[in-house]
Design a protein around this motif. Sequence first.
Motif, PDB file in Angstrom:
ATOM      1  N   THR A   2       0.854  -1.166   0.000  1.00 43.96           N
ATOM      2  CA  THR A   2       0.000   0.000   0.000  1.00 43.96           C
ATOM      3  C   THR A   2       0.891   1.218   0.000  1.00 43.96           C
ATOM      4  O   THR A   2       2.022   1.175   0.484  1.00 43.96           O
ATOM      5  CB  THR A   2      -0.913   0.020   1.238  1.00 43.96           C
ATOM      6  N   SER A   3       0.419   2.305  -0.565  1.00 50.51           N
ATOM      7  CA  SER A   3       1.221   3.518  -0.580  1.00 50.51           C
ATOM      8  C   SER A   3       0.857   4.376   0.618  1.00 50.51           C
ATOM      9  O   SER A   3      -0.314   4.554   0.919  1.00 50.51           O
ATOM     10  CB  SER A   3       0.998   4.287  -1.884  1.00 50.51           C
ATOM     11  N   PRO A   4       1.865   4.879   1.330  1.00 50.78           N
ATOM     12  CA  PRO A   4       1.584   5.703   2.498  1.00 50.78           C
ATOM     13  C   PRO A   4       0.994   7.041   2.098  1.00 50.78           C
ATOM     14  O   PRO A   4       1.163   7.485   0.963  1.00 50.78           O
ATOM     15  CB  PRO A   4       2.955   5.874   3.149  1.00 50.78           C
ATOM     16  N   PRO A   5       0.307   7.710   3.018  1.00 49.82           N
ATOM     17  CA  PRO A   5      -0.252   9.023   2.719  1.00 49.82           C
ATOM     18  C   PRO A   5       0.835   9.961   2.229  1.00 49.82           C
ATOM     19  O   PRO A   5       1.959   9.945   2.736  1.00 49.82           O
ATOM     20  CB  PRO A   5      -0.825   9.482   4.061  1.00 49.82           C
ATOM     21  N   ASP A   7       2.319   9.833  -0.615  1.00 47.65           N
ATOM     22  CA  ASP A   7       3.176   9.179  -1.594  1.00 47.65           C
ATOM     23  C   ASP A   7       2.376   8.976  -2.871  1.00 47.65           C
ATOM     24  O   ASP A   7       1.916   7.904  -3.172  1.00 47.65           O
ATOM     25  CB  ASP A   7       3.658   7.835  -1.041  1.00 47.65           C
ATOM     26  N   SER A   8       2.210  10.049  -3.621  1.00 47.05           N
ATOM     27  CA  SER A   8       1.369   9.994  -4.811  1.00 47.05           C
ATOM     28  C   SER A   8       2.221   9.981  -6.069  1.00 47.05           C
ATOM     29  O   SER A   8       3.434  10.135  -6.012  1.00 47.05           O
ATOM     30  CB  SER A   8       0.417  11.194  -4.838  1.00 47.05           C
ATOM     31  N   VAL A  41      -7.249   1.740  -5.797  1.00 47.07           N
ATOM     32  CA  VAL A  41      -7.141   2.727  -4.723  1.00 47.07           C
ATOM     33  C   VAL A  41      -8.415   2.611  -3.907  1.00 47.07           C
ATOM     34  O   VAL A  41      -9.505   2.856  -4.413  1.00 47.07           O
ATOM     35  CB  VAL A  41      -6.954   4.151  -5.275  1.00 47.07           C
ATOM     36  N   ASN A  43     -10.096   3.768  -0.307  1.00 50.48           N
ATOM     37  CA  ASN A  43      -9.988   4.694   0.827  1.00 50.48           C
ATOM     38  C   ASN A  43      -8.671   5.455   0.789  1.00 50.48           C
ATOM     39  O   ASN A  43      -8.035   5.684   1.814  1.00 50.48           O
ATOM     40  CB  ASN A  43     -10.138   3.960   2.162  1.00 50.48           C
ATOM     41  N   GLY A  44      -8.232   5.819  -0.420  1.00 44.89           N
ATOM     42  CA  GLY A  44      -7.018   6.608  -0.588  1.00 44.89           C
ATOM     43  C   GLY A  44      -5.723   5.821  -0.500  1.00 44.89           C
ATOM     44  O   GLY A  44      -4.647   6.388  -0.542  1.00 44.89           O
ATOM     45  N   ILE A  45      -5.789   4.507  -0.385  1.00 43.51           N
ATOM     46  CA  ILE A  45      -4.600   3.670  -0.271  1.00 43.51           C
ATOM     47  C   ILE A  45      -4.497   2.782  -1.503  1.00 43.51           C
ATOM     48  O   ILE A  45      -5.463   2.135  -1.896  1.00 43.51           O
ATOM     49  CB  ILE A  45      -4.644   2.810   1.008  1.00 43.51           C
ATOM     50  N   ARG A  46      -3.307   2.746  -2.114  1.00 44.15           N
ATOM     51  CA  ARG A  46      -3.084   1.954  -3.318  1.00 44.15           C
ATOM     52  C   ARG A  46      -2.752   0.515  -2.937  1.00 44.15           C
ATOM     53  O   ARG A  46      -1.876   0.268  -2.119  1.00 44.15           O
ATOM     54  CB  ARG A  46      -1.943   2.556  -4.119  1.00 44.15           C
ATOM     55  N   HIS A  47      -3.456  -0.441  -3.556  1.00 43.76           N
ATOM     56  CA  HIS A  47      -3.225  -1.867  -3.342  1.00 43.76           C
ATOM     57  C   HIS A  47      -2.823  -2.477  -4.679  1.00 43.76           C
ATOM     58  O   HIS A  47      -3.525  -2.309  -5.672  1.00 43.76           O
ATOM     59  CB  HIS A  47      -4.494  -2.572  -2.840  1.00 43.76           C
TER      60      HIS A  47
END
Length: 70
Positions: A2-5, A7-8, A41, A43-47
Amino acid sequence: MTSPPGDSDNGGSPAEPRTLVCARCGTRAEPPPPVTWTFSVENGIRHYFCGTCSRENLRAIEGRLDSAWW
C-alpha cells in the motif's frame, strides 16, 4: 503493498524504491510493477495485485468500476 499518505504519483516518489507486494497472495516484485500487475485505490490507499490474482478476479475488479468507465 500500500502507498503511504502523501506518496502519490505527483512527485511524491520515495528516495528508495520499495518492493511491491500483492495485496492478495503476497507475491513480491521490484518496482516498477510488471505490466501484468494491477492496482486499486481504496480509501485513498493503493493496493497492488499480481498478474495471477488480477486474472483470477477480473470480474470482481470490473464490477467495482463506475458506470462512467463503460
